[in-house]
Motif scaffolding. Structure first.
Motif, PDB file in Angstrom:
ATOM      1  N   ARG A  89      -4.863  -7.532   8.909  1.00  0.00           N
ATOM      2  CA  ARG A  89      -5.017  -6.828   7.647  1.00  0.00           C
ATOM      3  C   ARG A  89      -6.122  -7.507   6.851  1.00  0.00           C
ATOM      4  O   ARG A  89      -6.204  -8.741   6.823  1.00  0.00           O
ATOM      5  CB  ARG A  89      -3.725  -6.901   6.824  1.00  0.00           C
ATOM      6  CG  ARG A  89      -2.677  -5.893   7.229  1.00  0.00           C
ATOM      7  CD  ARG A  89      -2.914  -4.578   6.549  1.00  0.00           C
ATOM      8  NE  ARG A  89      -1.819  -3.640   6.864  1.00  0.00           N
ATOM      9  CZ  ARG A  89      -1.776  -2.399   6.390  1.00  0.00           C
ATOM     10  NH1 ARG A  89      -2.714  -1.970   5.579  1.00  0.00           N
ATOM     11  NH2 ARG A  89      -0.795  -1.588   6.708  1.00  0.00           N
ATOM     12  N   THR A 110      -2.266   0.758  -4.594  1.00  0.00           N
ATOM     13  CA  THR A 110      -1.925  -0.595  -4.160  1.00  0.00           C
ATOM     14  C   THR A 110      -1.012  -1.251  -5.180  1.00  0.00           C
ATOM     15  O   THR A 110      -1.063  -0.943  -6.363  1.00  0.00           O
ATOM     16  CB  THR A 110      -3.179  -1.487  -4.052  1.00  0.00           C
ATOM     17  OG1 THR A 110      -3.867  -1.416  -5.290  1.00  0.00           O
ATOM     18  CG2 THR A 110      -4.076  -1.056  -2.936  1.00  0.00           C
ATOM     19  N   LYS A 153       0.881  -1.170   0.000  1.00  0.00           N
ATOM     20  CA  LYS A 153       0.000   0.000   0.000  1.00  0.00           C
ATOM     21  C   LYS A 153       0.911   1.210   0.000  1.00  0.00           C
ATOM     22  O   LYS A 153       1.630   1.444   0.965  1.00  0.00           O
ATOM     23  CB  LYS A 153      -0.886   0.017   1.242  1.00  0.00           C
ATOM     24  CG  LYS A 153      -2.034  -0.948   1.161  1.00  0.00           C
ATOM     25  CD  LYS A 153      -3.065  -0.669   2.230  1.00  0.00           C
ATOM     26  CE  LYS A 153      -4.114   0.307   1.769  1.00  0.00           C
ATOM     27  NZ  LYS A 153      -4.939  -0.205   0.677  1.00  0.00           N
ATOM     28  N   ASP A 166      -6.829  -2.707   3.952  1.00  0.00           N
ATOM     29  CA  ASP A 166      -6.641  -1.814   5.094  1.00  0.00           C
ATOM     30  C   ASP A 166      -6.407  -2.601   6.374  1.00  0.00           C
ATOM     31  O   ASP A 166      -6.754  -3.773   6.479  1.00  0.00           O
ATOM     32  CB  ASP A 166      -7.874  -0.925   5.254  1.00  0.00           C
ATOM     33  CG  ASP A 166      -8.011   0.008   4.079  1.00  0.00           C
ATOM     34  OD1 ASP A 166      -6.964   0.472   3.575  1.00  0.00           O
ATOM     35  OD2 ASP A 166      -9.154   0.241   3.637  1.00  0.00           O
TER      36      ASP A 166
END
Lengths: 376, 659
Positions: free
Chosen positions: B609, B584, B573, B602
């Protein structure tokens, strides 16, 4: 100048190249029909190649040849009446040539005079940074130091140059960061600690943060008589709400200050802010006493005298923002609007490179309802 | 000085474009050789001037000259060099300059490579081509000038949209533009033919290669865009029926129809009027595509109002060229002679079916793309037309076409033998059936249509090969005879085989990913794992990373099958400076059966995650198919037939005009 030479060369090359065919007098072009026939002949040759390679059956080849033959006949018959080649007369060519000779440069140049900026040189970034000192290009110089520090982040001197530069163009947060680097990389002197603290205060819009206070305390530890550090320490105490202690500290600094010290103003102002009685700092006790007995007219006269004194001092040494602001304030009280504007204009002139000062001058104008000036 | 030179070259190119439009057209009208011939140096000069202008702009980007507004707004000194260069066309002004540069390049190529075009036709083609240049140069200079200056110059730029900082996207626009703009040549040929009121043999011969080149570039450009969307956006899909994608897909479909109908014009002298209409439509759709993408209409109809100057300008250009061309068509087309009769079942007939289905499918896409825009403009009601619409309309139109692809080439010209063609395709039918059964067994319980889709793809691939085998009489003559026939096969035949085969390969890929994709979305903490298509994906944890102009969190994933470690994937990210825009980076591992696709999402509140993992079976076939198709187009372009010699220059045998 060389720019226009380039433009002239470009235009000349274009005109020469483009107009060349117009000089051609005699037609050497084949007729329309010939082009069609050339394609068909080519197709016939291709057919022959395919047949020889055995790619197409005998019957198919025969049919295709017949078809091509029919097309060739049709093409041959089609345009026998039409002229075989075009005219090559010179008259229209001359007109076109002349029109192009004038028209092409005219279009390009007219558009360029409207849209172009021949007065502006190129500003490639590397070059700009390298020439920053020569051109007195302040932003460029900052970038130069930044680039230097990106390669040599250990260079204390670099950070010490960068910090006040940032401060001058109003980038207070970056100024504080630069000072932090300088402090971290060196054995800080009281002055350095104080400057670091001051940068933090500016970045926090005038609030003495706990980090800043620590910096001032460190400075005072090394030199307890450092006036600026003392001042900010007192300011911190005041902002924490302990006005009594703050007042005592300010008074202590003032007591030790020489009569001519430029920083007296700043301290007096702080004292004035804490102690409303001391609002007219220039008035001594005796003056106050005598003013009490005076008539309004006389009192105004006395104030005017003092204000003129201040104006005189500022005329000699203009690097006193607080003084200018106080002068403008007093002028407004006296109803001398023009002189107030003049005072602020002179202040703006004096501090034209200081974004923070200009902002305060602008604020003063708004406060007094005076028109804004373009400089701020 | 460089900035101003670039600006002046641009303006001079505009002046030359006007000259190249007016003089040759007038010259062709009064049959003046010199004036007609002047189109050639003008086209070359226009191209050279725009080259110079583009080179100047590139130099300004490379040296980070922020005194130029466009550089300041779209570049940053900390960007890697490749993105400084691609930043030249990564913005509106620069990309429009690239657009006209490629337009001029095609003009110059027509000037250089068409010695065998009749001079009148050549002059008119170049004049029409230049009228498009002039219009777009005017647009560029007045409303999107890339050489506007800033004084005083800022020290640092704003940076390029980080989502564009990617190799595939850096080179996607030039290819796409080459495709869009390449169709302008076919358009110019069509308009020139309408002005002349005749279609020469050379005309028929020359429209096709230009269309083929444009179609090839479009194919590469669209495939690159789709490949980029696949691995950069991180949604795991490869085509979204997004209006921007459709804007490039519509000209591709019509160009496909055009290059097939041009064969009929060339070989059989038929379908001329229809081909001219297709040529006009193909470029019109390119213009519409440019308008949709460039005016901001697509983001929202209301964004159009934000910059009305640009939108209205392109809309005006659009109306003049499309409206003008169609009016000219309505007026002049009836005067063109038609020729070449053929039976419904014949090569010509098959190509007509191809044309009808391709244009119909394009119409379906057109309605799906523009209807929501029109509705929003009229009633300000927002609707979104998504994949279901396109699957229901585009699908049923394109499916019969795909089924017919292998049959067409086996039919002969004028009168074909359908039964004979089908008989020759028994191998393809048999293999298709076998593969359908294999697919059914392998993925039992999957969508029942999927094995049929695979069968369709195999049918097309084998069908293309059968056609070639037939041409070289494989297994009917000794092998060495077949080999020599293969070597002698014209490039066009090879190209067709490859292009049709490529479509088949692509169909297999599309069917596989649509029917059998696996998807897992879950939250993983470090050292937790997920199961996907027989592999175990273990989240190892994340580490920070600092790039040249971004900072990133890098998630690492171990991929193993049955306890044996295969590879380690990373997914990032990124947050770009100075805009703080996030992007991304996908972790991809290519197995021979398809892609394992891992995206770190996220952070979860529990310290884990969000991880999305996909298994995309046979997804490479989609881009492999596109590569094969464009390679086929290149092979076809090098066919020796296109090297037609110019007619011998005759000293006019007729009596010399009296002077």
């Amino acid at each position: 100048m060389s720019l226009w030479i380039i433009f002239a060369c470009l235009t000349a090359a274009v005109l020469g190249f483009v107009l060349l065919p117009l000089f051609r007098r005699q037609s050497d072009l084949a007729g329309r029909k010939a082009y069609d026939l050339a394609v068909y002949r080519d197709q016939l040759a291709e057919l022959e190649r395919d047949r020889a390679a055995g790619l197409i059956l005998q019957n198919d080849a025969e049919a295709a040849r017949n078809e091509l033959g029919r097309r060739m006949l049709a093409a041959d018959a089609g345009e026998s009446a039409a002229p075989q080649s075009g005219s090559a007369s010179a008259a229209p060519a001359k007109v076109v040539m002349l029109a192009a000779l004038v028209g092409i440069p005219a279009v390009a140049l007219t558009a360029y005079t409207i849209l172009g900026r021949p007065d502006l040189p190129d500003v490639p970034r590397q070059q700009r940074i390298a020439d920053a000192v020569k051109n007195n290009d302040f932003t460029g110089m900052i970038a130069q130091v930044e680039a230097h520090l990106a390669k040599n982040p250990q260079d204390v001197q670099g950070w010490l140059v960068l910090a006040p530069a940032y401060r001058r163009i109003g980038r207070f947060t970056e100024a504080a960061q630069a000072m932090a680097k300088a402090v971290a990389l060196s054995e800080p002197t009281p002055q350095l600690w104080t400057d670091y603290g001051e940068a933090l205060v500016l970045a926090a819009k005038g609030i003495v943060t706990s980090n800043a206070r620590t910096a001032f305390e460190k400075a005072l530890k090394l030199d307890k008589n450092h006036v600026k550090a003392q001042f900010y320490h007192a300011l911190a105490v005041k902002q924490e709400g302990d006005t009594e202690a703050a007042l005592a500290e300010f008074k202590a600094i003032l007591k030790k200050a020489p009569k001519t010290a430029a920083y007296r103003n700043a301290i007096e102002r702080q004292i004035a802010l804490i102690q409303p009685v001391a609002k007219a700092p220039a008035l001594s006790k005796e003056q106050m006493e005598s003013a009490k007995d005076m008539s309004t007219g006389d009192r105004m006269e006395m104030i005017r005298g003092m204000v003129d004194q201040l104006a005189g001092r500022l005329a000699e040494n203009g690097k006193d923002l607080e003084g200018w602001l106080r002068l403008a304030n007093a002028r407004m009280v006296l109803g001398e609007k023009d002189k107030a504007v003049a005072a602020l204009n002179s202040a703006a002139e004096q501090f034209r490179d200081d974004a923070g000062a200009l902002r305060r001058i602008k604020d003063a104008r708004t406060q007094h309802g005076l028109p804004e000036s373009s400089q701020e | 000085m460089i900035a101003e030179t670039g600006h002046f070259a641009l303006l001079l190119a505009f002046a030359v474009a006007i000259y190249q439009f007016a003089v040759p057209l007038y010259g062709a009208h009064i049959r003046h050789d010199g004036m007609m011939a002047t189109a050639v140096p003008a086209a070359v000069m226009q191209f050279l001037l725009l080259c110079l202008s583009f080179a100047c702009l590139t130099w300004l980007f490379v040296t980070s000259d922020f005194s130029v507004h466009n550089v300041w707004a779209n570049s940053h000194s900390a960007k890697p060099m490749i993105y400084k260069i691609s930043g030249v066309w990564g913005n509106h002004e620069g990309s429009m300059l690239l657009w006209v540069l490629i337009l001029a390049l095609f003009g110059a190529l027509v000037a250089a490579f068409s010695g065998n075009l009749p001079p009148g036709l050549k002059a008119r083609v170049l004049a029409v081509q230049s009228s498009i240049s002039a219009a777009f140069l005017l647009f560029l200079v007045l409303s999107s000038n890339p050489f506007n200056r800033v004084d005083p110059a800022p020290i640092e730029g704003n940076g390029l949209n980080p989502i564009l900082q990617d190799p595939a996207l850096a080179f996607h626009p030039p290819f796409l533009y080459a495709g869009y703009v390449g169709l302008s040549v076919a358009f110019s040929f069509a308009i020139a033919a309408l002005i002349e009121g005749r279609v020469d043999a050379a005309w028929a011969r020359w429209v096709r290669p230009w269309t083929l080149a444009a179609w090839m570039f479009l194919t590469v450009g669209i495939a690159m865009g789709s490949w980029w969307a696949y691995y950069e956006l991180g949604w795991g899909g490869w085509w979204f029926w997004d209006p921007v994608e459709n804007a490039s897909f519509m000209p591709w479909l019509v160009a496909g129809a055009l290059l097939h109908s041009a064969i009929v014009v060339e070989k059989r002298n038929a379908l001329k009027i229809w081909t001219i209409l297709l040529a006009i439509l193909a470029f019109s759709l390119s213009l519409v595509g440019t308008f949709l993408v460039r005016s901001g209409v697509l983001t929202s109809v209301h964004a159009f109002a934000v910059d009305p100057e640009r939108g209205v300008f392109i809309l005006a250009i659009l109306c003049v060229f499309i409206g003008g061309a169609l009016t000219l068509y309505a007026w002049r087309a009836p005067t063109l002679k038609t020729g070449g009769l053929f039976a419904p079942i014949s090569r010509e007939g098959a190509l007509v079916v191809n044309n009808l289905l391709l244009t119909a499918s394009c119409a379906a896409v057109f309605i799906g793309t523009l209807y929501p825009l029109a509705l929003e403009a009229v009633t300000s009601q927002k609707i979104s037309v998504g994949p279901p619409y396109f699957n229901l309309t585009f699908g049923p139109i394109i499916l019969p076409l795909l089924m017919l692809v292998p049959i067409g080439p086996l039919l002969s010209w004028k009168r074909g033998d359908l039964w004979g063609a089908l008989q020759r395709l028994w191998v393809a039918a048999l293999l298709a059936a076998i593969f359908a059964v294999i697919a059914l067994v392998w993925q039992f319980g999957g969508p029942w249509l999927a094995p049929l889709g695979i069968a369709l793809g195999v049918w097309m691939v084998v069908g293309a090969l059968v056609d070639t085998a037939n041409r070289i009489q494989l297994f009917r003559k000794p092998l060495n005879v077949s080999w020599s026939r293969l070597k002698g096969l014209p490039g066009q035949a090879f190209g067709m085989m490859l292009a049709h085969l490529g479509v088949g390969v692509m169909v297999i890929g599309i069917v596989a990913i649509t029917a059998w994709r696996e998807e897992v979305i879950t939250v993983l903490k470090p050292n937790e794992s997920l199961q996907m298509a027989g592999t175990t994906v273990t989240f190892l944890g994340e580490t920070p990373l600092t790039g040249p102009n971004y900072t990133a969190e890098v998630g690492r994933f171990d991929v193993s099958i049955g306890g044996t470690k295969i590879t380690t994937l990373t997914s990032e990210k990124r947050v770009f400076q100075p805009s703080r825009q996030p992007t991304t980076e996908v972790g991809l591992h290519a197995f021979w059966t398809g892609d394992l696709y891992v995206v770190m999402g996220d952070a979860d509140t529990s310290g884990g995650r969000t991880v999305r993992a996909y298994f995309n079976p046979l997804v490479h076939f989609i881009w492999l198919g596109a590569i094969i198709m464009s390679f086929g187009a290149i092979v076809s372009l090098f066919d020796r037939r296109y090297r037609v010699g110019a007619p011998k220059r005759t000293r006019a045998p007729a009596p010399q005009p009296a002077e």
